[in-house]
Write a protein that holds these residues in place. Structure first.
Motif: not given
Length: 416
Positions: A264-273, A275-282, A289-296
């Motif tokens: 599952a993309p929402t599993s612990g081993i995949h969620v960061a890469t 689920v979250c990174s497609p937006c938060h590393a974009s 929206y004025g946020f840093s891409t370096q969080r991931v």
């Protein structure tokens, strides 16, 4: 005999014998259609059975109706070889109105050869109530019924349907597996897409339109919807941020899996890469929206990220700290990453965590200001590295010089 005394008997005899006015009984119809060998030839040259099983028809939802209630153009027997199409909307007005506004109704009006008719979904003389286990549109069989078109690659290609094989994906999903296992509370096609008024995802009235997806999922997942509705994602979406994620952005659509499933993309081993990174590393979203891409990247380079990349599953991921559906900004007192709540959040994995444990920054990005204690520790750490490596280099250099001298002395004595 009085004048007109024979009028009624004559009129009655006329009505009984006039074929154009005589109602046909089901028994009369079955004199032909009860024959298992009765067939007709289709325009493509194939033989199609015209046999109607009396017992099956009697057990259907229309079992107490006359044939001519639906086949209203039959006036005499034998009837015309080609009959008019049955107009289900004559009785089912609401369903017909709903069908007319959907994609299937539009396809029917455009005379698409792939447009599904009432009979293709519900059956003909064997129609059962939707809540009957034997119904084609029941929980147990609906995916198969929809798949007769949506799993056909030719139909999918001709009609530019974006999801190529939704039925196969659904069957592997948690919803499909639950239904296959006998759980009739799990979602089927119509729970998400609607029944007769199926609309494209781009239609604001569609239950799968992005803004409507959370409400659609809430029909089953009420608690998750309640949590999501207060989150930064939901409030951003309501404020007009169309890029904010909804349920399907994180969980998927037809192929939703349990978070415990390692695939599952929402599993612990995949969620960061996944689920979250497609937006938060974009870069695009970061600029918008004025946020840093370096969080991931900062997470991946942290102890938690390195441990996860090294194969350790029981390690903190994005959801462990930020929450899952009820993600809130750190400035919100309810947020799990609000400074006042960090000790409790860290304590979920580190039971002995104190206030000092959570003082350091987690997503430390290059160029951001460090806290004094982190800066102090970093300076000591760098100094120790220089001293230790410098000492090792100096020690090895002295040892090397000593060995060179010893070798020369030994060669000198050996030459004498």
């Amino acid at each position: 005999m009085r004048p007109g005394s024979l009028l009624l008997p004559v009129l009655g005899l006329f009505l009984l014998t006039a074929p154009s006015l005589r109602a046909q009984s089901n028994t009369e119809c079955l004199e032909c259609h009860g024959d298992t060998t009765l067939t007709t030839e289709t325009p493509t040259g194939q033989q199609r059975s015209l046999f109607i099983d009396k017992k099956i028809f009697a057990g259907s939802v229309h079992g107490d109706m006359d044939c001519i209630d639906c086949h209203a153009d039959i006036q005499e027997l034998p009837h015309e070889e080609k009959l008019q199409k049955v107009q289900c909307g004559t009785c089912h007005e609401d369903e017909q109105a709903a069908l007319d506004v959907g994609v299937h109704g539009k396809a029917l009006r455009e005379h698409s050869p792939d447009a599904p008719t009432c009979a293709q979904c519900h059956g003909t003389h064997d129609i059962l109530p939707a809540d009957s286990s034997g119904s084609r549109v029941s929980k147990a069989h609906q995916a198969e019924t929809c798949g007769s078109c949506h799993a056909n690659p030719e139909i999918v290609a001709r009609n530019n349907i974006p999801i190529k094989n939704p039925v196969a994906l659904y069957e592997k999903s948690i919803h499909g597996r639950l239904v296959a296992g006998g759980n009739m509370q799990a979602a089927i096609c119509s729970d998400c897409h609607g029944a007769h008024d199926i609309r494209p995802a781009t239609d604001p009235k569609a239950p799968i339109f992005k803004l409507n997806v959370p409400l659609t999922c809430s029909k089953c997942h009420e608690k998750e919807y309640k949590d999501y509705s207060i989150s930064v994602h939901a409030t951003s979406l309501a404020a007009g941020a169309a890029d904010a994620p909804v349920c399907t952005n994180c969980h998927g659509e037809h192929d939703i899996l349990r978070p415990e499933n390692p695939q599952a993309p929402t599993s612990g081993i995949h969620v960061a890469t996944e689920v979250c990174s497609p937006c938060h590393a974009s870069q695009r979203l970061a600029q918008k929206y004025g946020f840093s891409t370096q969080r991931v990247k900062a997470y991946r380079d942290s102890y938690h990220g390195l441990a996860l990349r090294g194969g350790k599953v029981a390690v903190a991921n994005c959801g462990s700290c930020h929450g899952v559906h009820d993600i809130l900004p750190s400035s919100d007192p309810r947020s799990s990453i609000n400074p006042a709540n960090l000790t409790r959040t860290c304590g979920k994995c580190h039971p002995n965590a104190t206030a000092n444990f959570s003082k350091g920054k987690v997503h430390l990005v290059e160029g951001e200001k460090e806290t004094e204690i982190v800066k102090y520790i970093r300076s000591i750490y760098i100094g120790l590295i220089i001293v230790v490596i410098g000492f090792m280099f100096f020690h090895n250099l002295i040892d090397f010089i000593a060995k060179v001298k010893q070798t020369r002395i030994e060669r000198y004595h050996a030459s004498k």
